[in-house]
Scaffold this motif. Structure first.
Motif, mmCIF file in Angstrom:
data_model
loop_
_atom_site.group_PDB
_atom_site.id
_atom_site.type_symbol
_atom_site.label_atom_id
_atom_site.label_comp_id
_atom_site.label_asym_id
_atom_site.label_seq_id
_atom_site.Cartn_x
_atom_site.Cartn_y
_atom_site.Cartn_z
ATOM 1 N N UNK A 13 29.555 67.019 41.060
ATOM 2 C CA UNK A 13 28.468 66.625 39.896
ATOM 3 C C UNK A 13 28.200 65.195 39.398
ATOM 4 N N UNK A 14 29.175 64.443 39.810
ATOM 5 C CA UNK A 14 29.258 63.139 39.470
ATOM 6 C C UNK A 14 28.902 62.269 40.436
ATOM 7 N N UNK A 15 28.570 60.884 40.270
ATOM 8 C CA UNK A 15 28.408 60.136 41.131
ATOM 9 C C UNK A 15 29.726 59.241 41.530
ATOM 10 N N UNK A 16 30.050 59.019 42.601
ATOM 11 C CA UNK A 16 31.434 58.645 42.990
ATOM 12 C C UNK A 16 31.291 57.180 43.848
ATOM 13 N N UNK B 54 43.636 48.722 30.435
ATOM 14 C CA UNK B 54 43.006 48.213 31.573
ATOM 15 C C UNK B 54 43.642 48.532 32.887
ATOM 16 N N UNK B 55 45.128 48.555 32.700
ATOM 17 C CA UNK B 55 45.980 48.896 33.859
ATOM 18 C C UNK B 55 45.912 50.547 34.200
ATOM 19 N N UNK B 56 45.886 51.246 32.891
ATOM 20 C CA UNK B 56 45.907 52.677 33.197
ATOM 21 C C UNK B 56 44.492 53.097 33.647
ATOM 22 N N UNK B 57 43.417 52.223 33.330
ATOM 23 C CA UNK B 57 42.069 52.582 34.086
ATOM 24 C C UNK B 57 42.200 52.331 35.501
ATOM 25 N N UNK B 58 42.901 51.148 35.832
ATOM 26 C CA UNK B 58 43.049 50.883 37.030
ATOM 27 C C UNK B 58 43.533 51.900 37.851
ATOM 28 N N UNK B 59 44.610 52.413 37.528
ATOM 29 C CA UNK B 59 45.457 53.433 38.098
ATOM 30 C C UNK B 59 44.948 54.991 37.923
ATOM 31 N N UNK B 60 43.497 55.078 37.212
ATOM 32 C CA UNK B 60 43.021 56.260 37.230
ATOM 33 C C UNK B 60 43.288 57.234 36.041
ATOM 34 N N UNK B 61 44.087 56.707 35.220
ATOM 35 C CA UNK B 61 44.561 57.765 34.062
ATOM 36 C C UNK B 61 43.368 57.860 32.976
ATOM 37 N N UNK C 71 33.160 52.465 45.767
ATOM 38 C CA UNK C 71 33.836 53.820 45.320
ATOM 39 C C UNK C 71 34.291 53.522 43.885
ATOM 40 N N UNK C 72 34.153 54.503 43.091
ATOM 41 C CA UNK C 72 34.854 54.554 41.768
ATOM 42 C C UNK C 72 36.445 54.715 41.882
ATOM 43 N N UNK C 73 37.205 53.579 41.756
ATOM 44 C CA UNK C 73 38.592 53.467 41.701
ATOM 45 C C UNK C 73 39.237 54.313 40.663
ATOM 46 N N UNK C 74 38.606 54.550 39.471
ATOM 47 C CA UNK C 74 39.116 55.547 38.534
ATOM 48 C C UNK C 74 39.064 57.033 38.936
ATOM 49 N N UNK C 75 38.250 57.400 39.894
ATOM 50 C CA UNK C 75 38.247 58.862 39.899
ATOM 51 C C UNK C 75 38.597 59.142 41.562
ATOM 52 N N UNK C 76 38.453 58.232 42.387
ATOM 53 C CA UNK C 76 38.462 58.486 43.925
ATOM 54 C C UNK C 76 39.955 58.230 44.462
ATOM 55 N N UNK C 77 40.341 59.185 45.339
ATOM 56 C CA UNK C 77 41.353 58.836 46.247
ATOM 57 C C UNK C 77 40.624 58.971 47.469
ATOM 58 N N UNK C 78 40.763 57.890 48.353
ATOM 59 C CA UNK C 78 40.156 57.724 49.463
ATOM 60 C C UNK C 78 41.031 58.386 50.641
ATOM 61 N N UNK D 237 30.090 47.215 33.706
ATOM 62 C CA UNK D 237 30.288 46.179 34.606
ATOM 63 C C UNK D 237 31.747 45.822 34.660
ATOM 64 N N UNK D 238 32.291 45.311 35.723
ATOM 65 C CA UNK D 238 33.668 45.071 35.809
ATOM 66 C C UNK D 238 34.762 46.217 35.940
ATOM 67 N N UNK D 239 34.225 47.410 35.919
ATOM 68 C CA UNK D 239 35.155 48.298 36.020
ATOM 69 C C UNK D 239 35.739 48.412 37.532
ATOM 70 N N UNK D 240 36.947 48.897 37.834
ATOM 71 C CA UNK D 240 37.835 48.636 38.966
ATOM 72 C C UNK D 240 36.860 49.701 40.206
ATOM 73 N N UNK D 241 36.752 49.098 41.208
ATOM 74 C CA UNK D 241 36.170 50.025 42.438
ATOM 75 C C UNK D 241 36.717 49.483 43.837
ATOM 76 N N UNK D 242 36.705 50.480 44.490
ATOM 77 C CA UNK D 242 37.387 50.100 45.693
ATOM 78 C C UNK D 242 36.004 50.200 46.707
ATOM 79 N N UNK D 243 36.076 48.749 47.571
ATOM 80 C CA UNK D 243 34.904 48.659 48.339
ATOM 81 C C UNK D 243 35.383 48.942 49.997
ATOM 82 N N UNK D 244 34.757 49.661 50.421
ATOM 83 C CA UNK D 244 34.852 50.139 51.859
ATOM 84 C C UNK D 244 33.866 49.348 52.985
ATOM 85 N N UNK D 245 34.242 48.582 53.699
ATOM 86 C CA UNK D 245 33.327 47.864 54.379
ATOM 87 C C UNK D 245 33.521 48.246 55.808
ATOM 88 N N UNK D 246 32.466 49.070 56.652
ATOM 89 C CA UNK D 246 32.817 49.465 57.782
ATOM 90 C C UNK D 246 31.644 48.710 58.866
#
Length: 253
Positions: free
Chosen positions: A136-139, A57-64, A227-234, A202-211
């Motif tokens: 090609x993938x939803x982010x 779970x920690x490695x998923x959170x870090x995007x590995x 945003x998908x936390x496993x694939x995105x670097x904002x 469900x429950x996967x790590x995400x980054x929530x950006x409120x504007x």
């Protein structure tokens, strides 16, 4: 990837195991490769499956790592840079906007959103749903809340429901003079609807950006983007040129 004696290390077992697994990912696995099942991995490292799950779970959170429906746990590619803002303040739907309109409904927003918009608790607002795809993938998935007062002439527009109405709402919103915007970013867990749209569990790590978009001295619109936390670097600003090197063969880019 051999067994490792974990009992004598001072940090939690799962944290040390995470480090060992991370080194194994670099040396023995390629991007997209499926990891052995939890039972085999736990036996190989001599740990309980609960400890292994914490490390994974920690490695998923870090995007590995990525958990994929019907596939299993795979080695993730390096995070992609996703720009969430520029040096210029612009309304959603402006030219070069990376988001695609999906739908638009008129409904009462969550209480926290109503407070931010200074609308009545049961006052309906326009809720524009948008999505973002990269390589090609939803982010990311977004809910954009716009009070009726921000688009007063919308009723005069012949806009059907769905994406067409969403685009009409955004065009009308751009008639206001944008005075500024501010953002907040926090870590969260994917809700069921977001997880489905982003092809995550469900429950996967995400980054929530409120504007908050400001006009006429008030919050004229509020965006909640997941945003998908496993694939995105904002990235923020026009360039987003910051690179973080994890090692000689891996960098977030």
């Amino acid at each position: 990837m051999g067994t490792t004696q974990l009992e004598s290390v001072p940090e939690p077992k799962y944290w040390h195991l995470k480090t060992v697994l991370s080194e194994a990912l670099d040396s023995e696995f390629s991007v997209g490769e499926i990891l052995p099942n939890e039972r085999d991995l736990a036996a190989r490292f001599g740990v309980a499956r609960a400890t292994l799950r914490q490390a994974l779970e920690q490695l998923e959170l870090e995007g590995r790592l990525q958990r994929r429906r019907g596939v299993g746990t795979t080695v993730a590619p390096p995070r992609m840079g996703v720009a969430v803002g520029t040096d210029q303040d612009v309304w959603p739907g402006a030219p070069d906007d990376a988001w695609q309109s999906v739908d638009c409904t008129l409904a009462a927003p969550p209480a926290a959103v109503a407070t931010a918009l200074e609308t009545g608790a049961d006052e309906p607002v326009h809720i524009v749903r948008r999505s973002r795809v990269s390589h090609g993938q939803p982010v990311a998935a977004e809910l954009l809340y716009i009070p009726a007062s921000s688009v007063p002439d919308l009723t005069a527009i012949d806009a059907p429901s769905g994406a067409a109405r969403a685009r009409a709402v955004l065009r009308e919103l751009q008639r206001l003079e944008l005075e500024g915007q501010d953002r907040a970013v926090e870590l969260g867990s994917a809700r069921a609807d977001d997880a489905k749209e982003l092809d995550r569990l469900p429950g996967a790590p995400v980054l929530v950006v409120t504007t908050r978009f400001l006009a006429e001295g008030r919050t004229a619109a509020l965006s909640v983007a997941t945003y998908r936390a496993d694939t995105c670097r904002l990235t923020f600003g026009d360039t987003g040129g910051v690179e973080i090197h994890h090692g000689p063969e891996r960098q977030a880019s």
